[in-house]
Design a protein around this motif. Sequence first.
Motif, PDB file in Angstrom:
ATOM      1  N   ARG A 151     -78.572  18.736 -43.571  1.00 38.26           N
ATOM      2  CA  ARG A 151     -78.921  17.673 -44.511  1.00 38.26           C
ATOM      3  C   ARG A 151     -79.326  16.387 -43.793  1.00 38.26           C
ATOM      4  O   ARG A 151     -79.725  15.422 -44.429  1.00 38.26           O
ATOM      5  N   LEU A 153     -77.343  14.197 -42.348  1.00 37.72           N
ATOM      6  CA  LEU A 153     -76.473  13.092 -42.763  1.00 37.72           C
ATOM      7  C   LEU A 153     -76.111  12.195 -41.580  1.00 37.72           C
ATOM      8  O   LEU A 153     -75.696  12.684 -40.537  1.00 37.72           O
ATOM      9  N   ASN A 155     -73.779   9.726 -41.739  1.00 40.19           N
ATOM     10  CA  ASN A 155     -72.454   9.116 -41.869  1.00 40.19           C
ATOM     11  C   ASN A 155     -71.397  10.146 -42.245  1.00 40.19           C
ATOM     12  O   ASN A 155     -70.965  10.207 -43.396  1.00 40.19           O
ATOM     13  N   GLU A 159     -69.025  16.930 -48.403  1.00 47.84           N
ATOM     14  CA  GLU A 159     -67.887  17.549 -49.080  1.00 47.84           C
ATOM     15  C   GLU A 159     -67.902  19.068 -48.977  1.00 47.84           C
ATOM     16  O   GLU A 159     -66.928  19.725 -49.354  1.00 47.84           O
ATOM     17  N   ASN A 160     -68.987  19.623 -48.474  1.00 45.82           N
ATOM     18  CA  ASN A 160     -69.109  21.091 -48.456  1.00 45.82           C
ATOM     19  C   ASN A 160     -68.586  21.733 -47.176  1.00 45.82           C
ATOM     20  O   ASN A 160     -68.656  22.959 -47.036  1.00 45.82           O
ATOM     21  N   VAL A 168     -74.029  25.378 -44.731  1.00 42.91           N
ATOM     22  CA  VAL A 168     -75.403  25.926 -44.700  1.00 42.91           C
ATOM     23  C   VAL A 168     -75.540  26.907 -43.533  1.00 42.91           C
ATOM     24  O   VAL A 168     -75.949  28.055 -43.713  1.00 42.91           O
ATOM     25  N   TYR A 195     -70.965   2.528 -39.637  1.00 44.71           N
ATOM     26  CA  TYR A 195     -71.880   2.809 -40.749  1.00 44.71           C
ATOM     27  C   TYR A 195     -73.325   2.752 -40.257  1.00 44.71           C
ATOM     28  O   TYR A 195     -73.713   1.801 -39.587  1.00 44.71           O
TER      29      TYR A 195
ATOM     30  N   ALA B  86     -71.898  12.807 -54.443  1.00 46.65           N
ATOM     31  CA  ALA B  86     -71.790  14.034 -53.646  1.00 46.65           C
ATOM     32  C   ALA B  86     -73.102  14.279 -52.917  1.00 46.65           C
ATOM     33  O   ALA B  86     -74.161  13.805 -53.347  1.00 46.65           O
ATOM     34  N   SER B  87     -73.024  15.020 -51.826  1.00 48.30           N
ATOM     35  CA  SER B  87     -74.282  15.349 -51.137  1.00 48.30           C
ATOM     36  C   SER B  87     -75.020  16.450 -51.895  1.00 48.30           C
ATOM     37  O   SER B  87     -76.232  16.497 -51.915  1.00 48.30           O
ATOM     38  N   GLY B  88     -74.273  17.342 -52.533  1.00 49.00           N
ATOM     39  CA  GLY B  88     -74.902  18.390 -53.339  1.00 49.00           C
ATOM     40  C   GLY B  88     -75.160  19.658 -52.562  1.00 49.00           C
ATOM     41  O   GLY B  88     -75.168  19.668 -51.334  1.00 49.00           O
ATOM     42  N   ASN B  89     -75.379  20.725 -53.309  1.00 51.00           N
ATOM     43  CA  ASN B  89     -75.676  22.007 -52.676  1.00 51.00           C
ATOM     44  C   ASN B  89     -77.034  21.945 -51.995  1.00 51.00           C
ATOM     45  O   ASN B  89     -77.930  21.256 -52.441  1.00 51.00           O
ATOM     46  N   PHE B  90     -77.140  22.710 -50.947  1.00 47.48           N
ATOM     47  CA  PHE B  90     -78.366  22.695 -50.149  1.00 47.48           C
ATOM     48  C   PHE B  90     -79.420  23.557 -50.827  1.00 47.48           C
ATOM     49  O   PHE B  90     -79.196  24.735 -51.089  1.00 47.48           O
ATOM     50  N   TYR B 101     -82.990  14.561 -48.346  1.00 46.15           N
ATOM     51  CA  TYR B 101     -81.728  13.814 -48.258  1.00 46.15           C
ATOM     52  C   TYR B 101     -82.063  12.426 -47.737  1.00 46.15           C
ATOM     53  O   TYR B 101     -81.971  12.160 -46.543  1.00 46.15           O
ATOM     54  N   ASP B 102     -82.547  11.577 -48.632  1.00 44.49           N
ATOM     55  CA  ASP B 102     -82.916  10.223 -48.222  1.00 44.49           C
ATOM     56  C   ASP B 102     -81.660   9.410 -47.922  1.00 44.49           C
ATOM     57  O   ASP B 102     -81.624   8.644 -46.963  1.00 44.49           O
ATOM     58  N   LEU B 103     -80.641   9.580 -48.756  1.00 42.83           N
ATOM     59  CA  LEU B 103     -79.364   8.888 -48.549  1.00 42.83           C
ATOM     60  C   LEU B 103     -78.256   9.911 -48.396  1.00 42.83           C
ATOM     61  O   LEU B 103     -78.308  10.977 -49.014  1.00 42.83           O
ATOM     62  N   ASP B 104     -77.260   9.584 -47.609  1.00 45.54           N
ATOM     63  CA  ASP B 104     -76.068  10.431 -47.577  1.00 45.54           C
ATOM     64  C   ASP B 104     -75.002   9.800 -48.490  1.00 45.54           C
ATOM     65  O   ASP B 104     -75.198   8.682 -49.003  1.00 45.54           O
ATOM     66  N   PRO B 105     -73.893  10.486 -48.727  1.00 47.12           N
ATOM     67  CA  PRO B 105     -72.903   9.939 -49.673  1.00 47.12           C
ATOM     68  C   PRO B 105     -72.396   8.543 -49.288  1.00 47.12           C
ATOM     69  O   PRO B 105     -72.177   7.704 -50.178  1.00 47.12           O
ATOM     70  N   SER B 106     -72.219   8.272 -48.009  1.00 42.92           N
ATOM     71  CA  SER B 106     -71.743   6.934 -47.620  1.00 42.92           C
ATOM     72  C   SER B 106     -72.787   5.879 -47.938  1.00 42.92           C
ATOM     73  O   SER B 106     -72.453   4.760 -48.370  1.00 42.92           O
ATOM     74  N   GLN B 107     -74.046   6.225 -47.731  1.00 39.24           N
ATOM     75  CA  GLN B 107     -75.115   5.271 -48.048  1.00 39.24           C
ATOM     76  C   GLN B 107     -75.252   5.090 -49.560  1.00 39.24           C
ATOM     77  O   GLN B 107     -75.494   3.973 -50.040  1.00 39.24           O
ATOM     78  N   ARG B 130     -66.973  12.732 -53.878  1.00 43.29           N
ATOM     79  CA  ARG B 130     -66.444  14.065 -53.560  1.00 43.29           C
ATOM     80  C   ARG B 130     -66.010  14.109 -52.110  1.00 43.29           C
ATOM     81  O   ARG B 130     -66.646  13.511 -51.237  1.00 43.29           O
ATOM     82  N   SER B 131     -64.960  14.855 -51.844  1.00 41.12           N
ATOM     83  CA  SER B 131     -64.479  14.998 -50.469  1.00 41.12           C
ATOM     84  C   SER B 131     -63.934  16.402 -50.284  1.00 41.12           C
ATOM     85  O   SER B 131     -63.424  17.007 -51.237  1.00 41.12           O
TER      86      SER B 131
END
Lengths: 215, 173
Positions: A151, A153, A155, A159-160, A168, A195, B86-90, B101-107, B130-131
């Motif tokens: 993804r 990410l 940061n 959660e997966n 993945v 961050y 949540a980041s969501g399912n891939f 994925y322009d933003l991640d959950p922290s962003q 979500r965690s």
Amino acid sequence: MIVTRKKAPQTIQELAERYKKLIIVGCSECAAVCQTGGSEQVKEMATLLGNGREILATISIESPCDKRISARDFRRLEKELEGADALVALTCGSGVQAIAEVTGKKVIAALDTDFLGMVERLGRFYERCSHCGHCILNDTAEICPVTLCPRGLRNGPCENIHGTRCDVNNDRDCVWHTIYERLSSRGEAERFAAYHEPPDWSTCRSPREEIWERK
Amino acid sequence: METMNYIPSVHSRENLAALLRKAGAAKLLLIGEYGTLTPLTLINEIKTQFKGRVFLELIAANKNRDLITSYVLSAASAGFDGVVIASGNFSASGPMARPVYDLDPSQMLSMISALKKEGLLPASFTIAARSAVGNGAIAARARYLLAHGAEYLAVSEQPGDEFKDKTMRIESL
């Protein structure tokens, strides 16, 4: 190193169908290491396309993506270039375009360009950098999550994550787990909370260029 | 610890009605975005048939930051009581689409918290994230989320003692 992959021979034959006089161009840098555009592959391409066509010349250029080097090397082939219907480039996409700009000729791209690769040994190439333009390696124990997380990410884990595994690529650990472990082993776990802003795409949209100002 | 009854996807209004009947006297629903109908179009029906609070599971996948902003403001305006980031399912729609994925959950959390601070989201609008549950990197990220604007963690397993007071448990409906 730019990692490339050969297109299927049938695809190349179809692309070259209407051209009778060809020059085959290899790359003696990245594509040679990938064994997609070295001197052996140039010979193979000449054999593949030689049937019913004239191969006017074959040439391996040190860095065909560098227009200065391509222009210098093609000067030795002025006569052949004049007679050629097309060139077949066993190079990355930058090489193909540099050759087209330097020669003004039709260029057939014989390779697909995959990624910027770290070389472990021949035949073992790994993507480690996505050249995103916003490097966070100094916070991530020199491991790039933008590239190694599916993804991308910036940061922390999502959660997966299953235990330590990526959801993945579930045969691998989550890259953020690996980063955390390496930072912790160095006593730098606090860096994990750094961050990272989302990239500013207004400054990194394609096509990217770098132009040095003359002093 | 509060429980969220989770509806990951809604594919038709009949499907929604059946799920809401099943929810019965639940107090909190979490509506996911994995169905063919977007939850934003369903909130009126949900609020008519369900008397508890309703949260939107706002996933990062396949939205850029402009769309995420629009979604969260629309969700609050439409009547959702909160979001679970949540980041969501891939690539939920299959392997051929380009994942975004322009933003991640922290962003996302940073952006949505800023919208709330600016008064663009109601003060009562809850922000949860979500965690996963675990130690090491997972716990470190959970701490980060709680320290940077998440009022709750939303988890689908039994959380550790450290996070119990700040956790909502997700249970499939």
